[in-house]
Design a protein around this motif. Structure first.
Motif, mmCIF file in Angstrom:
data_model
loop_
_atom_site.group_PDB
_atom_site.id
_atom_site.type_symbol
_atom_site.label_atom_id
_atom_site.label_comp_id
_atom_site.label_asym_id
_atom_site.label_seq_id
_atom_site.Cartn_x
_atom_site.Cartn_y
_atom_site.Cartn_z
ATOM 1 N N THR A 14 0.811 -1.242 -0.129
ATOM 2 C CA THR A 14 0.172 -0.026 -0.017
ATOM 3 C C THR A 14 0.758 1.154 0.012
ATOM 4 O OG1 THR A 14 -1.661 -1.281 1.168
ATOM 5 C CG2 THR A 14 -1.897 1.265 1.181
ATOM 6 N N ALA A 15 1.696 1.405 1.125
ATOM 7 C CA ALA A 15 2.855 2.513 0.874
ATOM 8 C C ALA A 15 3.526 2.679 -0.499
ATOM 9 C CB ALA A 15 3.897 2.181 2.104
ATOM 10 N N ALA A 16 4.026 1.685 -1.005
ATOM 11 C CA ALA A 16 5.004 1.633 -2.006
ATOM 12 C C ALA A 16 4.050 1.913 -3.339
ATOM 13 C CB ALA A 16 5.434 0.390 -2.507
ATOM 14 N N TRP A 23 -3.021 10.581 5.908
ATOM 15 C CA TRP A 23 -3.013 9.431 5.301
ATOM 16 C C TRP A 23 -2.815 8.180 6.272
ATOM 17 C CZ3 TRP A 23 -5.432 11.411 1.281
ATOM 18 C CH2 TRP A 23 -5.103 12.437 0.555
ATOM 19 N N TYR A 24 -2.171 8.413 7.396
ATOM 20 C CA TYR A 24 -1.791 7.263 8.174
ATOM 21 C C TYR A 24 -2.387 7.412 9.535
ATOM 22 C CZ TYR A 24 1.096 5.113 4.750
ATOM 23 O OH TYR A 24 1.827 4.272 3.489
ATOM 24 N N SER A 25 -3.534 7.976 9.703
ATOM 25 C CA SER A 25 -4.066 8.262 10.782
ATOM 26 C C SER A 25 -5.066 7.176 11.603
ATOM 27 C CB SER A 25 -4.749 9.741 11.057
ATOM 28 O OG SER A 25 -5.839 9.697 9.873
ATOM 29 N N PHE A 26 -4.914 6.201 10.990
ATOM 30 C CA PHE A 26 -6.019 5.008 11.182
ATOM 31 C C PHE A 26 -5.473 4.236 12.337
ATOM 32 C CE2 PHE A 26 -6.607 6.342 6.910
ATOM 33 C CZ PHE A 26 -7.925 6.802 6.835
ATOM 34 N N TYR A 74 -14.749 12.317 -12.251
ATOM 35 C CA TYR A 74 -13.598 11.432 -12.118
ATOM 36 C C TYR A 74 -14.238 10.447 -11.450
ATOM 37 C CZ TYR A 74 -10.379 15.148 -13.455
ATOM 38 O OH TYR A 74 -9.655 16.007 -14.086
ATOM 39 N N GLU A 75 -13.873 9.026 -11.767
ATOM 40 C CA GLU A 75 -14.117 8.016 -11.046
ATOM 41 C C GLU A 75 -13.168 7.153 -9.984
ATOM 42 O OE1 GLU A 75 -15.871 4.832 -13.405
ATOM 43 O OE2 GLU A 75 -16.963 6.274 -14.617
ATOM 44 N N PHE A 76 -13.562 7.010 -8.798
ATOM 45 C CA PHE A 76 -12.648 6.699 -7.828
ATOM 46 C C PHE A 76 -12.738 4.963 -7.766
ATOM 47 C CE2 PHE A 76 -12.932 10.825 -6.530
ATOM 48 C CZ PHE A 76 -11.821 11.466 -5.735
ATOM 49 N N LYS A 77 -11.684 4.199 -7.199
ATOM 50 C CA LYS A 77 -11.675 3.006 -7.207
ATOM 51 C C LYS A 77 -12.638 2.338 -6.480
ATOM 52 C CE LYS A 77 -6.675 2.431 -8.770
ATOM 53 N NZ LYS A 77 -5.435 2.141 -8.081
ATOM 54 N N GLY A 78 -12.617 2.962 -5.003
ATOM 55 C CA GLY A 78 -13.522 2.252 -3.774
ATOM 56 C C GLY A 78 -14.758 3.182 -3.704
ATOM 57 N N HIS A 119 -5.541 -0.902 1.199
ATOM 58 C CA HIS A 119 -6.251 0.077 1.796
ATOM 59 C C HIS A 119 -6.144 1.269 0.798
ATOM 60 C CE1 HIS A 119 -7.432 3.221 4.247
ATOM 61 N NE2 HIS A 119 -6.275 3.681 4.726
ATOM 62 N N LEU A 120 -7.242 1.606 0.585
ATOM 63 C CA LEU A 120 -7.385 2.894 -0.543
ATOM 64 C C LEU A 120 -7.286 4.162 0.145
ATOM 65 C CD1 LEU A 120 -9.797 1.320 -3.133
ATOM 66 C CD2 LEU A 120 -7.515 1.630 -3.298
ATOM 67 N N ARG A 121 -6.157 4.802 0.448
ATOM 68 C CA ARG A 121 -6.210 5.885 1.602
ATOM 69 C C ARG A 121 -6.938 6.941 1.054
ATOM 70 N NH1 ARG A 121 -2.983 4.483 5.208
ATOM 71 N NH2 ARG A 121 -1.392 2.688 4.875
ATOM 72 N N LEU A 122 -6.872 7.536 -0.271
ATOM 73 C CA LEU A 122 -7.599 8.640 -0.859
ATOM 74 C C LEU A 122 -9.134 8.413 -0.692
ATOM 75 C CD1 LEU A 122 -7.813 11.320 -1.914
ATOM 76 C CD2 LEU A 122 -7.490 10.361 -4.369
ATOM 77 N N ASP A 123 -9.480 7.199 -1.071
ATOM 78 C CA ASP A 123 -10.923 6.861 -0.991
ATOM 79 C C ASP A 123 -11.568 7.137 0.538
ATOM 80 O OD1 ASP A 123 -11.672 5.080 -3.835
ATOM 81 O OD2 ASP A 123 -9.542 5.702 -3.601
ATOM 82 N N TRP A 124 -10.673 6.620 1.286
ATOM 83 C CA TRP A 124 -11.234 6.747 2.876
ATOM 84 C C TRP A 124 -11.293 8.099 3.158
ATOM 85 C CZ3 TRP A 124 -12.233 4.037 7.179
ATOM 86 C CH2 TRP A 124 -12.465 2.540 7.160
ATOM 87 N N LEU A 125 -10.383 9.006 2.893
ATOM 88 C CA LEU A 125 -10.111 10.601 3.328
ATOM 89 C C LEU A 125 -11.324 10.878 2.454
ATOM 90 C CD1 LEU A 125 -8.441 11.849 5.107
ATOM 91 C CD2 LEU A 125 -7.757 9.730 4.631
ATOM 92 N N MET A 126 -11.865 10.663 1.285
ATOM 93 C CA MET A 126 -12.891 11.320 0.598
ATOM 94 C C MET A 126 -14.081 11.065 1.394
ATOM 95 S SD MET A 126 -12.043 12.920 -2.121
ATOM 96 C CE MET A 126 -13.508 13.147 -2.913
#
Length: 474
Positions: A30-32, A120-123, A357-361, A377-384
């Motif tokens: 996920t990080a890479a 992004w890593y606040s979970f 724009y279409e997001f993955k999740g 973990h789709l980090r951007l999708d979660w923050l959206m």
């Protein structure tokens, strides 16, 4: 010393270690694959900017000493390599001290990433992976039987994860006490999965049974982890079953999976204990010292857990050694999604050619069925999802996201499912609107093929453009 080790748990240790290594692999992947757009030198929340204002003492990380996108990539892929080695069981074929070092490496690698990960890593599952990963260092390999102290501390983590989540629910939203939270949760959770629509449409009495069973599993069963076998195994097995139910009902990154991994360490698998020599003295001293230190560090998490002002998912030390956990203390009754659109028109009008724009999740096209991504973990999708709750949650990064969409930034577009603009023709303007989403009914799904019904609520961000268009920059 017979009191120091539990030979009957050698298979439990083996299963736990291999499963934990898989979780590590997912975390490093996920990080890479996502860091450049999120944290890179040109990311929305660049690491160099963060470490310039936060000290090493506050957030220990190798990136205080050096940062480049190439270095971060190498760091993340190194974590993947070590994780694969642990999955393959390399730690079982080296001396005890070398096995401990091998387990220490992914913990140190991931600590450096989490401590500069910002929003992004606040979970909570980030700290949970670090806390569990640190204990795994002292669990030993085939040269020694599993230490009872470490096995106990793993159960202590599992107890805090489940009991803390149960308390935050009972103290939080009234719908948990009224057994009605699952009337809404499957629809309003951060990222629904492919079965969430069906879970949402279960009969209301069954939803109430789900909540009651959840309370029992989180407030009663954790106590049984500290009872003799086979009761402790039964308690852990019930927790595993509950977590698998959650896996089916939504996308919660690797939270459910690492909880399952923890529970596996408490299961006594039927097997013949392997005969191994007694543990060396230096190992006993190290394990006991670490155990005593972690018990002392548990003071703040326990104090938080028993407090009426209990908070969720907080670390009390920069190494994330002992943390507090919890999830969904309150439940949203309605789902709001931020829909981002762009246009190539020189003058943005309501009747312009706005393309979405279409997001993955995250939900977008109402006809697109939710997909399964966890444990990835789709980090951007979660923050959206958080942005839909309140613009304040997106204040630090949303502007950066829009800027990169206006630039057709390659790394940012890789986080999305689809961009409506070709790579060489970025949009002239980007805007964002807020929509109310709800799951369709059985009849609506049959008639329209749509899984969601959405209604416009209000403007989230007016049409925005770059001060200097990309074409002129070139």
């Amino acid at each position: 010393m017979d009191w120091f080790v539990a030979p009957d748990y050698w298979l439990s240790r083996l299963v736990f270690q291999r499963a934990l290594a898989v979780v590590y692999l997912v975390a490093f992947l996920t990080a890479a694959l996502q860091f450049r757009a999120l944290l890179g030198e040109r990311g929305m929340l660049p690491v160099p900017r963060y470490v310039s204002r936060v000290s090493f003492k506050q957030a220990p990380s190798v990136f205080h000493f050096h940062y480049s996108d190439r270095f971060f990539a190498a760091w993340s892929w190194a974590g993947c390599v070590v994780s694969v080695a642990l999955i393959a069981g390399v730690d079982s074929h080296v001396p005890l001290w070398a096995g401990m070092v091998l387990w220490l490496i992914p913990w140190a690698l991931y600590l450096s990433i989490v401590n500069v990960g910002q929003t992004w890593y606040s979970f909570g599952w980030e700290s949970l992976l670090l806390e569990v990963g640190f204990l795994a260092v002292f669990l030993g390999n085939d040269e020694v039987a599993p230490p009872i102290v470490v096995l106990f501390l793993l159960r202590w983590i599992l107890f805090r994860v489940e009991f803390g989540a149960g308390l935050i629910k009972m103290r939080g939203d009234a719908c948990w006490r009224q057994l009605t939270c699952l009337y809404y949760h499957h629809e309003t959770q951060p990222m629904p999965g492919p079965l969430s629509w069906f879970f949402h449409h279960l009969p209301a009495p069954l939803h109430r049974v789900e909540v009651a069973a959840n309370h029992f599993t989180q407030l009663v069963v954790p106590v049984l982890l500290f009872t003799p076998q086979p009761i402790a195994t039964a308690a852990a097995s019930l927790m595993i079953a509950t977590q698998l139910w959650l896996v089916l009902s939504g996308n919660f990154s690797w939270l459910n999976w690492i909880t399952i991994v923890l529970a596996l360490s408490a299961v006594e698998f039927p097997t013949t204990a392997a005969k191994v020599p007694g543990p060396p003295l230096w190992y006993e001293v190290v394990v006991l010292a670490v155990g005593a230190g972690l018990v002392a560090l548990s003071y703040q998490p326990v104090r938080n857990m028993v407090s009426r002002r209990q908070v969720m998912n907080r670390s009390f030390d920069p190494l994330h050694l002992v943390n507090t956990y919890g999830a969904f203390g309150s439940i949203s009754r309605a789902r709001y999604e931020v829909v981002i659109e762009g246009t190539a028109d020189d003058v943005p009008r309501e009747d312009s050619d706005w393309r979405e724009y279409e997001f993955k999740g995250k939900p977008g096209d109402p006809r697109r069925r939710p997909r399964q991504f966890a444990p990835y973990h789709l980090r951007l999708d979660w923050l959206m999802w958080f942005a839909g709750l309140s613009p304040a949650y997106a204040a630090s990064w949303f502007g950066g996201l829009v800027e990169r969409l206006l630039e057709n930034d390659r790394d940012t577009l890789r986080l999305l499912r689809r961009s409506p603009f070709p790579p060489d023709a970025p949009p002239r303007y980007v805007r964002a609107d807020l929509y109310h989403y709800r799951f369709t009914t059985w009849r609506e799904l049959r008639e329209t093929g749509a899984w969601w019904e959405r209604t416009y609520v209000r403007e989230f961000m007016p049409p925005t453009r770059l001060a200097t268009p990309v074409t002129q920059r070139r």
